[in-house]
Scaffold this active site. Sequence first.
Site, PDB file in Angstrom:
ATOM      1  N   LYS A 192       0.854  -1.194   0.000  1.00  0.00           N
ATOM      2  CA  LYS A 192       0.000   0.000   0.000  1.00  0.00           C
ATOM      3  C   LYS A 192       0.889   1.244   0.000  1.00  0.00           C
ATOM      4  O   LYS A 192       1.965   1.249   0.622  1.00  0.00           O
ATOM      5  CB  LYS A 192      -0.908  -0.032   1.243  1.00  0.00           C
TER       6      LYS A 192
ATOM      7  N   SER B   8     -10.055  -0.185   6.614  1.00  0.00           N
ATOM      8  CA  SER B   8      -9.435  -0.022   5.292  1.00  0.00           C
ATOM      9  C   SER B   8      -8.928  -1.307   4.660  1.00  0.00           C
ATOM     10  O   SER B   8      -8.510  -1.300   3.500  1.00  0.00           O
ATOM     11  CB  SER B   8      -8.277   0.971   5.375  1.00  0.00           C
TER      12      SER B   8
ATOM     13  N   SER C  15      -9.704   2.298   2.649  1.00  0.00           N
ATOM     14  CA  SER C  15      -8.810   3.065   1.803  1.00  0.00           C
ATOM     15  C   SER C  15      -7.817   2.214   1.005  1.00  0.00           C
ATOM     16  O   SER C  15      -7.193   2.728   0.079  1.00  0.00           O
ATOM     17  CB  SER C  15      -8.020   4.059   2.667  1.00  0.00           C
TER      18      SER C  15
END
Lengths: 435, 90
Positions: free
Chosen positions: A40, A138, A114
């Site tokens: 990420k 997330s 996210s």
Amino acid sequence: MPTTKPNPKFAEELSKLNKKLNFMSVINSSANGKSLFSVKDNLCVKGFESRAGSKILSGYIPPFNATAVQRMLDSGYEFVGKTVMDEFGFGSFGTNTDIVAKNPFDETRVAGGSSSGAAVATAVIKNHVAIAESTGGSISNPASFCGVVGFTPTYGTISRYGLIDYANSLDKVGVMGRRAADIRAAFDRIKGADNYDSTCSDSKISSTPTKKLMIIEQLMKGIDSKVLSSFDLLLSKMQGMGYKVEHASLDIIDKAIPAYYIISMAEASTNLAKYDGYKYGEQGKDFTKKYNDFFCDARSSFGIEAKRRIVLGTFVRSASVKDKYYIKALKFRTALTSKLSSILKDSFLISPTMPTVAPKIDEAAGLSLIKAYSMDSLTIPPNLSGLPHISFPCGYANGMPIGAQLISSHFNDYALLDFVESWEKSFKYEFKYNL
Amino acid sequence: MEDSDFDRLLKVCRLRLGAQERKRMEADITEIIGYFNTIDNAKVDDLEPSYHPTKISGKLREDKVRPFENPDQLLKGTKTHRFYVVGPDL
């Protein structure tokens, strides 16, 4: 570790698909499709731009690896690329950023947030795990929307060293995969104490099973009927496998969303204070300006949601209202953690992961702020209390995946992986792409 | 929130907003603070605040003195003058 024969055309095929689905901001062109992991964008990878989905960090190339990244590399995994995300993790749909990932099941729909790119990468690459991060959901949220398994471990189990912070007391590095066994293999390699993170624990991770599944009644309000149908089917199958399903009432849980946002915004506003265009963030050039003007100019690169959270977080920490909001939310966390831990002594908590299937991109943009924040109603409680949880596909409606979420007690993380591995023996996950 | 309070808040945050953005932000902030107020009736006053969700050791690593390997790299992205880093006016 998921392995296969190297594919010399892999990076080319990946780039082509990425142009369609927008899930990676950086691709490692030397990756060949063997034992891959993506990272990420808020975790530092040495030599690769890491900007946490924010323009303010454009051009930042870390000179070091985050601990989780280094441990994956040391274990023989190959880095494939950085996955896109909402700016600093501020979002539930992956749309609060300049690169918006598309859902692999339907490109007109969001991928979740996210960790949007991490979920898409997992859904399209077959020999791969994604290193992601969750603050309020997330990992579970995009895993559910994109039909993959998303595992968020107990707070402090995996080092946060090298993570570009959102909210320090809530951020947890975790793993997404196509199978629980792939997640377990990666988790075993990256967990454990780290001298560079004083909040990282070396507590023993257990695997204490239970045959009791508990549903919190208040969490089941407002769930879409298609999601409910799939969830009910899952429960029936579980009962067939010898699990007992019970219901509990927990009145205070409706305060979890405001408590979470108060704490997370308070912490985010302090973390984002350092982006001054000088020591941190995109470099300002005009040194003839006064410091405050220089500072304000640099911070104009933040997106609207980041600015909103800075303002709200600064407000709730103000001396005149700190007890009313911030301290009260921290006390609420004490109460919630105690209540949930009590239930989890002899059971798992189970629920759908998200109240709906992935919404259309324009539908998500049209939601009011409160409605958008409330989309995380099912994922916030375990995140606020630092409890391990896992989202796994439990059904499909009109071609879109539906996820269920299982929560266990602190440090009983392996029990969740055992449960999902068992589920996978009787339920086949669907994937549209297999790079 | 009064306009003057909102201006002070923006100043503390070091954020400068255009007229449209300010109007939208003020409305958003008011709406969300209203939502935050719903935590008011949670009966938790007797409890201790949890600054972390689990017990953490907070143990720091031991200090070790070691030479910085590449000071030139450290200064590469900055404007310098006579070994000083140049910054904006205070």
